[in-house]
Structures are given as C-alpha cells and as structure tokens.
Design a protein around this motif. Structure first.
Motif, PDB file in Angstrom:
ATOM      1  N   THR A  13      32.396   8.598 -27.744  1.00 39.49           N
ATOM      2  CA  THR A  13      33.599   9.433 -27.798  1.00 39.49           C
ATOM      3  C   THR A  13      33.280  10.914 -27.964  1.00 39.49           C
ATOM      4  O   THR A  13      34.176  11.748 -27.836  1.00 39.49           O
ATOM      5  CB  THR A  13      34.500   8.981 -28.961  1.00 39.49           C
ATOM      6  N   ASP A  14      32.028  11.236 -28.240  1.00 38.65           N
ATOM      7  CA  ASP A  14      31.608  12.633 -28.399  1.00 38.65           C
ATOM      8  C   ASP A  14      30.942  13.099 -27.103  1.00 38.65           C
ATOM      9  O   ASP A  14      29.915  12.548 -26.700  1.00 38.65           O
ATOM     10  CB  ASP A  14      30.632  12.754 -29.569  1.00 38.65           C
ATOM     11  N   PRO A  15      31.503  14.116 -26.433  1.00 38.86           N
ATOM     12  CA  PRO A  15      30.911  14.606 -25.178  1.00 38.86           C
ATOM     13  C   PRO A  15      29.449  15.010 -25.323  1.00 38.86           C
ATOM     14  O   PRO A  15      28.677  14.925 -24.353  1.00 38.86           O
ATOM     15  CB  PRO A  15      31.786  15.803 -24.817  1.00 38.86           C
ATOM     16  N   ALA A  16      29.054  15.415 -26.509  1.00 39.77           N
ATOM     17  CA  ALA A  16      27.659  15.817 -26.712  1.00 39.77           C
ATOM     18  C   ALA A  16      26.728  14.628 -26.493  1.00 39.77           C
ATOM     19  O   ALA A  16      25.626  14.778 -25.936  1.00 39.77           O
ATOM     20  CB  ALA A  16      27.472  16.383 -28.120  1.00 39.77           C
ATOM     21  N   ASN A  17      27.160  13.442 -26.915  1.00 41.02           N
ATOM     22  CA  ASN A  17      26.325  12.258 -26.716  1.00 41.02           C
ATOM     23  C   ASN A  17      26.272  11.850 -25.255  1.00 41.02           C
ATOM     24  O   ASN A  17      25.251  11.341 -24.784  1.00 41.02           O
ATOM     25  CB  ASN A  17      26.858  11.101 -27.568  1.00 41.02           C
ATOM     26  N   VAL A  18      27.357  12.074 -24.535  1.00 41.63           N
ATOM     27  CA  VAL A  18      27.357  11.799 -23.095  1.00 41.63           C
ATOM     28  C   VAL A  18      26.339  12.688 -22.396  1.00 41.63           C
ATOM     29  O   VAL A  18      25.586  12.229 -21.522  1.00 41.63           O
ATOM     30  CB  VAL A  18      28.764  11.994 -22.506  1.00 41.63           C
ATOM     31  N   ALA A  19      26.303  13.958 -22.791  1.00 39.73           N
ATOM     32  CA  ALA A  19      25.326  14.884 -22.199  1.00 39.73           C
ATOM     33  C   ALA A  19      23.895  14.465 -22.544  1.00 39.73           C
ATOM     34  O   ALA A  19      22.994  14.517 -21.686  1.00 39.73           O
ATOM     35  CB  ALA A  19      25.603  16.297 -22.683  1.00 39.73           C
ATOM     36  N   LEU A  20      23.690  14.046 -23.783  1.00 34.23           N
ATOM     37  CA  LEU A  20      22.358  13.586 -24.183  1.00 34.23           C
ATOM     38  C   LEU A  20      21.949  12.334 -23.397  1.00 34.23           C
ATOM     39  O   LEU A  20      20.786  12.178 -23.016  1.00 34.23           O
ATOM     40  CB  LEU A  20      22.341  13.284 -25.681  1.00 34.23           C
ATOM     41  N   PHE A  21      22.926  11.461 -23.155  1.00 34.44           N
ATOM     42  CA  PHE A  21      22.640  10.255 -22.383  1.00 34.44           C
ATOM     43  C   PHE A  21      22.245  10.595 -20.951  1.00 34.44           C
ATOM     44  O   PHE A  21      21.295  10.011 -20.407  1.00 34.44           O
ATOM     45  CB  PHE A  21      23.862   9.332 -22.389  1.00 34.44           C
ATOM     46  N   ASP A  22      22.941  11.531 -20.351  1.00 34.32           N
ATOM     47  CA  ASP A  22      22.591  11.947 -18.983  1.00 34.32           C
ATOM     48  C   ASP A  22      21.161  12.455 -18.920  1.00 34.32           C
ATOM     49  O   ASP A  22      20.406  12.140 -17.981  1.00 34.32           O
ATOM     50  CB  ASP A  22      23.569  13.020 -18.498  1.00 34.32           C
ATOM     51  N   ALA A  23      20.772  13.234 -19.920  1.00 34.47           N
ATOM     52  CA  ALA A  23      19.393  13.741 -19.960  1.00 34.47           C
ATOM     53  C   ALA A  23      18.406  12.597 -20.193  1.00 34.47           C
ATOM     54  O   ALA A  23      17.323  12.555 -19.579  1.00 34.47           O
ATOM     55  CB  ALA A  23      19.266  14.788 -21.064  1.00 34.47           C
ATOM     56  N   TRP A  24      18.775  11.664 -21.073  1.00 37.51           N
ATOM     57  CA  TRP A  24      17.917  10.513 -21.380  1.00 37.51           C
ATOM     58  C   TRP A  24      17.680   9.681 -20.124  1.00 37.51           C
ATOM     59  O   TRP A  24      16.552   9.230 -19.880  1.00 37.51           O
ATOM     60  CB  TRP A  24      18.595   9.676 -22.465  1.00 37.51           C
ATOM     61  N   ARG A  25      18.714   9.495 -19.316  1.00 36.24           N
ATOM     62  CA  ARG A  25      18.572   8.698 -18.098  1.00 36.24           C
ATOM     63  C   ARG A  25      17.551   9.318 -17.149  1.00 36.24           C
ATOM     64  O   ARG A  25      16.774   8.605 -16.510  1.00 36.24           O
ATOM     65  CB  ARG A  25      19.923   8.553 -17.377  1.00 36.24           C
ATOM     66  N   LYS A  26      17.563  10.608 -17.059  1.00 40.50           N
ATOM     67  CA  LYS A  26      16.633  11.268 -16.149  1.00 40.50           C
ATOM     68  C   LYS A  26      15.196  11.095 -16.613  1.00 40.50           C
ATOM     69  O   LYS A  26      14.290  10.832 -15.808  1.00 40.50           O
ATOM     70  CB  LYS A  26      16.985  12.751 -16.045  1.00 40.50           C
ATOM     71  N   THR A  27      14.973  11.209 -17.920  1.00 39.10           N
ATOM     72  CA  THR A  27      13.603  11.098 -18.436  1.00 39.10           C
ATOM     73  C   THR A  27      13.121   9.645 -18.454  1.00 39.10           C
ATOM     74  O   THR A  27      11.912   9.394 -18.421  1.00 39.10           O
ATOM     75  CB  THR A  27      13.485  11.690 -19.842  1.00 39.10           C
ATOM     76  N   HIS A  28      14.042   8.705 -18.490  1.00 37.77           N
ATOM     77  CA  HIS A  28      13.683   7.288 -18.529  1.00 37.77           C
ATOM     78  C   HIS A  28      13.871   6.590 -17.184  1.00 37.77           C
ATOM     79  O   HIS A  28      13.707   5.370 -17.076  1.00 37.77           O
ATOM     80  CB  HIS A  28      14.517   6.554 -19.591  1.00 37.77           C
ATOM     81  N   ASP A  29      14.243   7.351 -16.164  1.00 39.21           N
ATOM     82  CA  ASP A  29      14.445   6.811 -14.809  1.00 39.21           C
ATOM     83  C   ASP A  29      15.414   5.628 -14.835  1.00 39.21           C
ATOM     84  O   ASP A  29      15.198   4.597 -14.217  1.00 39.21           O
ATOM     85  CB  ASP A  29      13.109   6.360 -14.210  1.00 39.21           C
ATOM     86  N   ARG A  30      16.509   5.789 -15.565  1.00 42.10           N
ATOM     87  CA  ARG A  30      17.532   4.742 -15.662  1.00 42.10           C
ATOM     88  C   ARG A  30      18.800   5.144 -14.920  1.00 42.10           C
ATOM     89  O   ARG A  30      19.809   4.542 -14.996  1.00 42.10           O
ATOM     90  CB  ARG A  30      17.866   4.456 -17.127  1.00 42.10           C
TER      91      ARG A  30
END
Length: 237
Positions: free
Chosen positions: A220-237
């Motif tokens: 529910t926090d947009p900041a976590n959504v942004a962190l997830f987007d970055a995480w996906r790129k670094t983890h190739d998910r």
C-alpha cells in the motif's frame, strides 16, 4: 496446457494459487487432509487430472478376485493414465481404504505419470516414499484393506478431499498439499501466481532485513512498489 504455463506452475506454491483462486471466488479447490509422502525438490508437481472414483464396497461384488480382471477400473487406470498427468483418486476420504500400493505406483512412475493423489491411503507407503514420483495421501492403509472400496469409474468428475475435480483440471502439489485449477483458468492463474511469488520473495527479503510489514504486505506504500521495481531488475524477475 502451454509449456510456459507448466514451467510457471512448477515454481509457485499451492498457497499462492489458493489466493489467486480466492480472488475469483473459488474456495474449495484445495484437497483437504492429504500430504506428500516425500517432498521432491523445490519444484511443484504439475499435470492434468486423470481421475478414478471409488464407492463403498458391496461384498458380493468386490472380493479380492476382482483384481484379476484387466478391465478393473483401478488396473485400467494404472495402464491408461497418460504420461505427464496426475492420477487423482476419490477414496471417499477413508484412510482405511487402500487406493493403490507399491507395485502400481511403480508402474505409474515407469510410465511417466507426474504424480498420484488420493484422499484415502496407500499400502507400501514407505516404499512409495522412496520413489521419484510425487505421491499424496492421508496415511498408510492396513494391508488387508484392499476391498473396503469398489473402483467404479475412470475419468469422470470426482470429489477428492472435498475438492471438485474434473478430468483435465490442472493439479499442482507441493509440501503443503494439492490444489486443483480449473483448466480454462490455468494460464492466467500461472501468470498471476508467478507475479505474486516475485513480490512475496521481495517482501520476505525486506522482512528478514528488519522492515515492517506496514505498507509492504500488502503493497500500500508507493515507496515499496518503487523498491520492488528496482529489486526485480537486479534479480532478473
């Protein structure tokens, strides 16, 4: 089932699929009170359902001699269940009733069947646990309980552990148990569950690092959504 759907489903949990089904109004697809004899690695069991249905035995029709008949539904099912499918057995939730034993499950494995599921029991459970095929049941059945149930029909709709199972439904099994996906929803459920799994893996990493679940799970926090987007790129998910 598309090959990509098979791949996706092998890498998601039954718990995640249950959530995806619940969003669509499905509440009874998880087979109750069955467990794997052994967990086979990190990938789930996946395959279309091939069904066998038992009814209560009538003693004059279900003596031990019936197993000599090659057209006996249990014997036929063992030889006809297609490779890559999951044999799903409605044993009326009776763990006393032996659905199959070691020789029959060995035969399923040799024929390339993906798994076998019963809401009854297996004979030779210790032997079956040593095989490479996924096998789920309630608990071992006593060796004499061959004829408590009567095998009556193949590849018809059944109830297994209170779950409605239709031939061709996609069965997914893991350490938690087995869930049945309506065949026409399998592709979209696989894609959604794969996306959910990626976010759950990200959230688990955050929680283990000491972060609160507030705003993280659910996101529910947009900041976590942004962190997830970055995480996906670094983890190739």
């Amino acid at each position: 089932m598309k090959p990509e759907t098979l791949t996706l489903l092998k890498n998601v949990s039954t718990a995640t699929l249950a959530t995806a089904l619940f969003k669509r109004g499905f509440r009874q697809q998880f087979i109750q009170n069955v467990q794997p004899l052994r967990v086979h690695g990190r990938q789930s069991m996946v395959g279309p359902a091939y069904t066998l249905r038992y009814i209560p035995a009538r003693e004059d029709l279900n003596g031990i001699e019936v197993f000599k008949d090659p057209s006996h539904p249990q014997r036929r099912g063992i030889e006809e269940c297609p490779a890559g499918h999951v044999m799903v057995i409605d044993s009326r939730k009776d763990a006393r009733a032996a659905s199959a034993g070691g020789i029959l499950v060995n035969r399923l494995q040799a024929r390339g069947v993906a798994g076998v599921v019963t809401d009854g029991g297996f004979r030779d459970a210790q032997e079956i646990a040593g095989l490479e095929i996924w096998a789920f049941h309630q608990r071992p059945s006593a060796p004499t309980n061959l004829t408590l149930n009567h095998a009556i029909a193949l590849n018809e709709p059944i109830a297994c552990g209170d779950a409605p199972i239709f031939p061709g439904d996609i069965m997914v099994g893991d350490g938690d148990g087995v869930i049945a996906l309506p065949a026409h929803l399998a592709d979209e459920l696989a894609e959604e569950a794969s996306e959910m799994t990626a976010y759950e893996d990200f959230a688990t990493e955050r929680v283990r690092a000491g972060h609160s679940i507030r705003g993280l799970y659910p996101a529910t926090d947009p900041a976590n959504v942004a962190l997830f987007d970055a995480w996906r790129k670094t983890h190739d998910r």
